[in-house]
Every structure is written in structure tokens, then in C-alpha cells.
Design a protein around this motif. Structure first.
Motif, PDB file in Angstrom:
ATOM      1  N   ASN A   1      55.982  50.846  91.329  1.00  0.00           N
ATOM      2  CA  ASN A   1      56.338  49.561  91.924  1.00  0.00           C
ATOM      3  C   ASN A   1      55.123  48.644  91.856  1.00  0.00           C
ATOM      4  OD1 ASN A   1      57.266  47.399  93.369  1.00  0.00           O
ATOM      5  ND2 ASN A   1      57.440  48.462  95.326  1.00  0.00           N
ATOM      6  N   PHE A   2      55.144  47.707  90.921  1.00  0.00           N
ATOM      7  CA  PHE A   2      54.028  46.778  90.769  1.00  0.00           C
ATOM      8  C   PHE A   2      54.106  45.619  91.775  1.00  0.00           C
ATOM      9  CE2 PHE A   2      54.302  48.701  86.490  1.00  0.00           C
ATOM     10  CZ  PHE A   2      52.990  49.154  86.362  1.00  0.00           C
ATOM     11  N   LYS A   3      55.175  45.586  92.560  1.00  0.00           N
ATOM     12  CA  LYS A   3      55.396  44.580  93.612  1.00  0.00           C
ATOM     13  C   LYS A   3      55.610  43.175  93.057  1.00  0.00           C
ATOM     14  CE  LYS A   3      52.849  47.199  97.087  1.00  0.00           C
ATOM     15  NZ  LYS A   3      51.753  47.212  98.073  1.00  0.00           N
ATOM     16  N   THR A   4      55.661  43.050  91.766  1.00  0.00           N
ATOM     17  CA  THR A   4      55.985  41.784  91.117  1.00  0.00           C
ATOM     18  C   THR A   4      56.364  42.070  89.675  1.00  0.00           C
ATOM     19  OG1 THR A   4      55.164  39.590  90.457  1.00  0.00           O
ATOM     20  CG2 THR A   4      53.573  41.387  90.482  1.00  0.00           C
ATOM     21  N   THR A   5      57.204  41.229  89.106  1.00  0.00           N
ATOM     22  CA  THR A   5      57.552  41.363  87.689  1.00  0.00           C
ATOM     23  C   THR A   5      56.737  40.394  86.829  1.00  0.00           C
ATOM     24  OG1 THR A   5      59.380  39.785  87.941  1.00  0.00           O
ATOM     25  CG2 THR A   5      59.895  42.146  88.221  1.00  0.00           C
TER      26      THR A   5
ATOM     27  N   ILE B   1      50.183  40.700  87.630  1.00  0.00           N
ATOM     28  CA  ILE B   1      49.775  42.104  87.539  1.00  0.00           C
ATOM     29  C   ILE B   1      48.393  42.208  86.893  1.00  0.00           C
ATOM     30  CG2 ILE B   1      50.301  44.326  86.441  1.00  0.00           C
ATOM     31  CD1 ILE B   1      53.272  43.602  86.767  1.00  0.00           C
TER      32      ILE B   1
ATOM     33  N   LYS C   1      45.832  41.312  89.389  1.00  0.00           N
ATOM     34  CA  LYS C   1      45.656  42.387  90.364  1.00  0.00           C
ATOM     35  C   LYS C   1      44.704  43.452  89.825  1.00  0.00           C
ATOM     36  CE  LYS C   1      49.196  43.970  92.663  1.00  0.00           C
ATOM     37  NZ  LYS C   1      50.543  44.488  93.010  1.00  0.00           N
TER      38      LYS C   1
ATOM     39  N   GLU D   1      43.031  45.447  92.736  1.00  0.00           N
ATOM     40  CA  GLU D   1      44.193  45.716  93.585  1.00  0.00           C
ATOM     41  C   GLU D   1      45.149  46.699  92.911  1.00  0.00           C
ATOM     42  OE1 GLU D   1      45.977  41.985  94.619  1.00  0.00           O
ATOM     43  OE2 GLU D   1      44.032  41.073  95.045  1.00  0.00           O
TER      44      GLU D   1
ATOM     45  N   ASP E   1      46.049  54.314  90.553  1.00  0.00           N
ATOM     46  CA  ASP E   1      47.415  53.900  90.901  1.00  0.00           C
ATOM     47  C   ASP E   1      48.382  54.215  89.771  1.00  0.00           C
ATOM     48  OD1 ASP E   1      46.681  52.845  93.409  1.00  0.00           O
ATOM     49  OD2 ASP E   1      46.059  50.961  92.471  1.00  0.00           O
TER      50      ASP E   1
END
Length: 204
Positions: free
Chosen positions: A55-59, A64, A67, A72, A77
Motif C-alpha cells: 500500500n503506497f497510500k497514493t497512486t 511516491i 516519498k 518516507e 518497506d
């Protein structure tokens, strides 16, 4: 722990103001690539699109990338993905430092025959660069931007990896390298241009 994901992202980020003009020739036709390195292209080059269980928390691929540069999102990860080993992500990352070396080499570039190579790969690309370093072979696929290009003949890097079993040059047409020029935007519309390679037969 060393973070190879961060290190390679920094290397790629250093290319943000660099464009390569590559001119290929085949059977009296010329093909010009204006190859540059937008932030969102790193996602596919690094093979992160294979890590579908994360889950990159954004597309947004640019976010990304930021991050990664902000620590981050780290190598630890992405190593949590069950696909990390399956798709040789670490090998892709460790090989990406060859990116500019491949582009600046006049040794082997191929114009992809789209009617043939799509029978054995899902990679969407227009040009393939094959590069041999010692006993290893690497493939760099490039895509010509057709929808809302930033500039004429805009191209981006689409995929990069070490050759395993598949010969991705099968079904391609060999093109002669005529020109490789490195263009650096120095800001305020000032550009620094350097000819890396010029074929004796090439004329503007």
C-alpha cells in the motif's frame, strides 16, 4: 542498513534537468528521440509496479518518488512485498546506475517492431536499447509520448532490467546510431549542449 532505493532515486533525480537527443537511422529514414527523465517514470524503471501487495497510500507516481527521496518509503518497506524476490527488484535497482552509460553508448540500439515483440511481452515501448557490459546484457525500453507531449519527439524510459532467458531483440529492426547529444537545462532558458557521439555519415 544502506538504502539502495534512496541512492538510486537520488541518482535519477539528478537527471531532472537532462535531456538526451538521440537520432537513429534505418533504410534512409531517421528517428529522433528527445529522452528525458520525469519523476513518475522512476516507479516503473525500479519495478515498483510489480509490488501489488504493498500500500503506497497514493497512486500518484511522482508523490511516491518524493516519498523515497524524503525517506518516507525505504528499501525495508518494499522488501516486505512477497513479489520483491520474484521480480528481482534488488537487481533492477542495483543495475539502474548504468542508465546514462547505456544511453550514451553508440554500440547497440534497436528500433522495435511493434507487430512482433508484443507477442511475447506486455511492455509498451517504441525503442529498445540493448547494452552489453562484460558478460551481462541489459535492456532499456523507451516510449514515445503521443498524448500531450511536453516537446517534439518526447520520449521517456519505460522499463529496464538485466537479460534473463528471453531475447527481447527478437523481432526488432536494427537501427544505426547517428547522434547522441546531452542537453542540460541550466535554468532561465539557458542550455548546455554536449555531443557524446556523432556518426561520420550524419548531417543535420
Amino acid at each position: 542498513m544502506n538504502d539502495i532505493l534512496y541512492d538510486i532515486a537520488c541518482m535519477y533525480s539528478a537527471l531532472k534537468n537532462v535531456t538526451y537527443k538521440v537520432v537513429l537511422g534505418r533504410k534512409g529514414q531517421s528517428y529522433e528521440l528527445m529522452l528525458h527523465f520525469p519523476a513518475d517514470s522512476f516507479f516503473h524503471l525500479a519495478g515498483l509496479h510489480y509490488l501489488t501487495d504493498l500500500n503506497f497510500k497514493t497512486t500518484n507516481k511522482t508523490l511516491i518518488f518524493r516519498k523515497i527521496l524524503n525517506h518516507e518509503l525505504t528499501i525495508e518497506d518494499i522488501q516486505k512485498s512477497v513479489f520483491y524476490v520474484k521480480y528481482d527488484i534488488e537487481d533492477r535497482l542495483s543495475s539502474l546506475h548504468l542508465l546514462c552509460e547505456i544511453i550514451e553508448s553508440a554500440d547497440a540500439k534497436y528500433l522495435i517492431n511493434q507487430n512482433v515483440y508484443r507477442t511475447y511481452t506486455t511492455i509498451i515501448a517504441d525503442y529498445l536499447m540493448e547494452y552489453q557490459k562484460e558478460s551481462e546484457v541489459f535492456y532499456l525500453f523507451c516510449f514515445a509520448v503521443r498524448q500531450n507531449p511536453i516537446f517534439v519527439n518526447e520520449c521517456i524510459c519505460r522499463s529496464f532490467f538485466r537479460k534473463n532467458k528471453t531475447d527481447f531483440c527478437r523481432g526488432t529492426m536494427v537501427a544505426k546510431v547517428l547522434l547522441i547529444q546531452r542537453i542540460m537545462n541550466m535554468g532561465t532558458e539557458v542550455e548546455k549542449q554536449e555531443i557524446i557521439y556523432k556518426n561520420p555519415v550524419y548531417h543535420e
